[in-house]
Scaffold this motif. Sequence first.
Motif, short mmCIF file in Angstrom:
data_model
loop_
_atom_site.label_atom_id
_atom_site.label_comp_id
_atom_site.label_asym_id
_atom_site.label_seq_id
_atom_site.Cartn_x
_atom_site.Cartn_y
_atom_site.Cartn_z
N PRO A 178 0.23 5.88 0.11
CA PRO A 178 -0.79 6.87 0.48
C PRO A 178 -1.62 7.37 -0.70
O PRO A 178 -2.76 7.77 -0.51
CB PRO A 178 0.03 8.03 1.07
N SER A 179 -1.08 7.38 -1.91
CA SER A 179 -1.78 7.96 -3.04
C SER A 179 -1.79 7.01 -4.21
O SER A 179 -1.00 6.05 -4.28
CB SER A 179 -1.12 9.28 -3.46
N ASN A 180 -2.66 7.26 -5.18
CA ASN A 180 -2.70 6.44 -6.38
C ASN A 180 -1.40 6.52 -7.16
O ASN A 180 -0.92 5.52 -7.69
CB ASN A 180 -3.86 6.89 -7.27
N ALA B 121 1.17 4.36 -5.45
CA ALA B 121 0.88 2.94 -5.65
C ALA B 121 1.19 2.51 -7.07
O ALA B 121 1.75 1.43 -7.31
CB ALA B 121 -0.59 2.67 -5.31
N THR C 264 -5.99 10.50 -4.03
CA THR C 264 -6.07 9.23 -4.70
C THR C 264 -6.30 9.36 -6.18
O THR C 264 -6.21 8.40 -6.89
CB THR C 264 -7.20 8.40 -4.10
N SER D 269 -2.43 -1.32 -3.62
CA SER D 269 -3.58 -0.49 -3.27
C SER D 269 -3.11 0.78 -2.58
O SER D 269 -1.95 0.91 -2.20
CB SER D 269 -4.50 -1.28 -2.33
N THR D 270 -4.04 1.70 -2.40
CA THR D 270 -3.80 2.81 -1.47
C THR D 270 -4.22 2.36 -0.08
O THR D 270 -4.89 1.34 0.08
CB THR D 270 -4.61 4.06 -1.86
N TYR D 271 -3.82 3.12 0.93
CA TYR D 271 -4.22 2.78 2.30
C TYR D 271 -5.74 2.69 2.40
O TYR D 271 -6.29 1.74 2.98
CB TYR D 271 -3.72 3.85 3.27
N SER E 248 -8.14 2.39 0.04
CA SER E 248 -8.80 1.36 -0.77
C SER E 248 -8.63 -0.03 -0.18
O SER E 248 -9.42 -0.93 -0.45
CB SER E 248 -8.23 1.38 -2.20
N CYS F 76 0.83 -1.20 0.00
CA CYS F 76 0.00 0.00 0.00
C CYS F 76 0.87 1.26 0.00
O CYS F 76 1.99 1.26 0.53
CB CYS F 76 -0.91 0.04 1.22
N ASN G 255 -8.31 -0.41 -7.30
CA ASN G 255 -8.61 1.02 -7.44
C ASN G 255 -9.95 1.35 -6.81
O ASN G 255 -10.87 0.53 -6.80
CB ASN G 255 -8.67 1.41 -8.93
#
Length: 922
Positions: A451-453, A456, A912, A520-522, A524, A449, A480
Amino acid sequence: MSTVGYRSDEECCSVIGEKAEIGFLDFEEERSVCSYAPDDGAPVIVSVPFAFVNGKPQSVSVGDTAVELITINNTTDEPVDLWSVHIFASNPPDSFTLSLTEPPPENSNAESFIESFRVEDRMLQPGEILKIWLSCKTKDMGMYSSVVYFDIGDEKIERVVFLLVEDKISKSLISNRPYSKGRRKDKFVVDAFVPGARPAGKTNRKYVNRLPRYDVPKDIRLLLEDNQVPQVIEEGLTKRSYAPYFKTLIIMEEIQLEDDMRTYDMECITMRRRGNNFLSMEVPGLAERRPSLVHGDYIFAKLATEQDQNSAPIYQGFIHRVEADEVYLKFDPEFHHYHRDEDLYNVHFTYNRINMRRLYQAVEAAENLGTDFLFPSSSRRRCIKTTNLIPISGSLNEEQMSSIKMILGCKGAPPYVIHGPPGTGKTKTIVEAILQLYQHHKNTRILVCAPSNSAADHILEKLLAEKDIEFRENEVFRLNATARPYEDVKPEFLRFCFFDEMIFKCPPVNALKHYRIVVSTYMSASLLFAEDVARGHFSHIFLDEAGQASEPETMIPIAHLCRRDTVVVLAGDPLQLGPVIFSKKAEEYQLGVSFLERLFKCELYGSGDPNYITKLVRNYRCHPEILYLPSKLFYDGKLMACRDPTTFTMTAEFLPNKEFPVLFFGIQGCDEREGNNPSWFNRIEVSKVVETVRKLIAGGKIGEEDIGIITPYRQQVLKIKQTLENLDMPDVKVGSVEQFQGQEKDVIIVSTVRSTIKHNDFDRVHCLGFLSNHRRFNVAITRAISLLVIIGNPHIICKDDHWSQMLWHCVDNSSYLGCALPERIERYEEDVGENSGFGFNEDNSWPSNNGESGQDGWNSYPSNNVESGQDGWNSYPSNNVESGQDGWNTYPSNNVGSGQYSFQSELPKPDTNEDEWSDGWK
């Protein structure tokens, strides 16, 4: 007033005298005296040269000579001695002169004209008005200042003069909208409403584990709104109070966000009919995510023309499409039937709580992790057995190899930490560890994971770039959020995603179980628990940039998925940017302290025990001279510059020292605001930044894409972007520090904006800008590979210890250009490392902000709210309950009604939907 030393007319004469110089003058603090009233106490009236216009210095074009008439009026019935008129100071030196005759036009050949710095010894007869001309010859941009001193009889009068010297670019940015604090809008109360038409597909999916509502308890709300602190918070974080403590902090944050969201409400706006199904509404700032509205969110609207606003029906409108600054809405059919395009509406933007609810759920579940995980104790030490390994992704240094061996040998809790200062290869180390597990440990399941898209995606890109490993599509999954725009994802990544009709979704648990790597992000990651992925399914959980996430956010990927034997790896740097927190109270009580940072309080991590932590010390990004100061200030001088010196492209011809890749250009501009936007900009610095970009590109070896521009205020970002686009240079990346964390550019230009001491003090109080924020300073100066250019006012910058050292470091290396320097104040060597290392005290504890310890032996942590009031707009959860989206909306951290404009730095919390505007502003 009687005269002293009467002299005959024959004795009247003018004498050219010497000038003097003084230090920096701040126009906000050194306002010129307007005039002396013609009464017994003030018999002589001296006019104000170059009087302010709308509270700001007059503007003049660079290269021109500005001339202003000064009149000295003797209003008495007796002669008055004018002993002298002299220019006591000018900045730049020699830029202002006096004359008794009007200066001739420029380019004239007048030979009799005499100008000087001093006019002496004249007699003013009763009622006489003496004319003296003050001239300013301009050469460079910036604030020009002078002190003109009048010695008249027994009176001592001075006039402080300011002129803002600008070029065409600077003048093009002059605002015609004077700044005025925005009016607090009337509260839009929604007790009942007519439901709108929800987008198709939003209600079809039912998760196995539904997310509880977690409504804010009324008693806690009332307590906090009455500015009281709940007892659980006053007692501090303990092993027994983990969930109640963090849930209360999250409530503080949520109440602040609710209040902040009101600043986006709009009054008397119109909507346009779009076909038979939709109404569209323009939302200023939407393209920059202020506010951040996405597919599936909703608003409330009511007619503004109703005489009794309290009885006007309220309609809910769902967002079906977002295009630039416009949203397409669908209300109840009755609303569409009666709508006319000329109708005026009041609109209320709603705060979607799903991400806050995820935080409540995570800290509630985190209590099951046990004290060994949450509060590691030195009483139970582990010893990890390691084996040799052969790197897959290329050569690794000693520290990276050691950390990977430890991760592969680790059997479970507590977390393993990779502490990576800037440019030391944290992500590379994580990627190598994942590759090793994937290739050689076939039974592993990995969740990674960020923090942001964008962060990731970066990890996924690094994994897929390894040519020696062929990943199967059914073994790697990029999870996503539903709200993430389809076009936001690179085409080559889409085969690893799950979507339907260009809307991203989370596959059911049976499909999720087959993936060996999930990225993933945190936020998601909460969808994995929602789909009922079992605790312990993942053998390894990697959390990159863990210092940027609050502890509750860190718990989202962990709390429901981690067992005692799950290996959790945190990578980050507690001395770079931390979590974005909006509530000052929540920040005060440590919601802004990441789990990673809190672990450093534990002896096991703070002591550097290799069974718990590896510190990467080899920097592969920066030129050694760029790395020198941050290494000295924050990392005990232990960072090693390891980048191949042949890869540096420092070729700027304007550098005064070609061997030193850090330039400080001093310029005194004018920081200002416009309209009702509380964010600051400095158009003089904008012009200087653009000039620097042009010079760099003109050399032919540096392209637009190689240059990054960092500035702490959102308006400065927008002004620079606007100017570069107008000059056909759109590929230069411009953003806040938050946007640049984890990124690098060959050349970084920093615009500090601030030019007045008064506002500088405001920033200190509200944690805005660069000053008094060592984390933001650390990130800003470590993004550059080959060249770092700092543009700012040295008289303001030197007020901060870290920036002061950067200034004098440049001066000592003959790499300073621009305005006159401030007086240098020598510092003892031991003061230099005030915030060096990890900020520990001698007993390995965090320095306390107030000198007192919290409960359970927890000292207070250093404040790290990067955008707690940073000018600009931070992103925060913009969620859709049904979709489970984790998009981050942008909210101002300010209360317009209170008169406090603590807006956060301008991009803020990683969002994100890529790292574009959300900042953060924050």
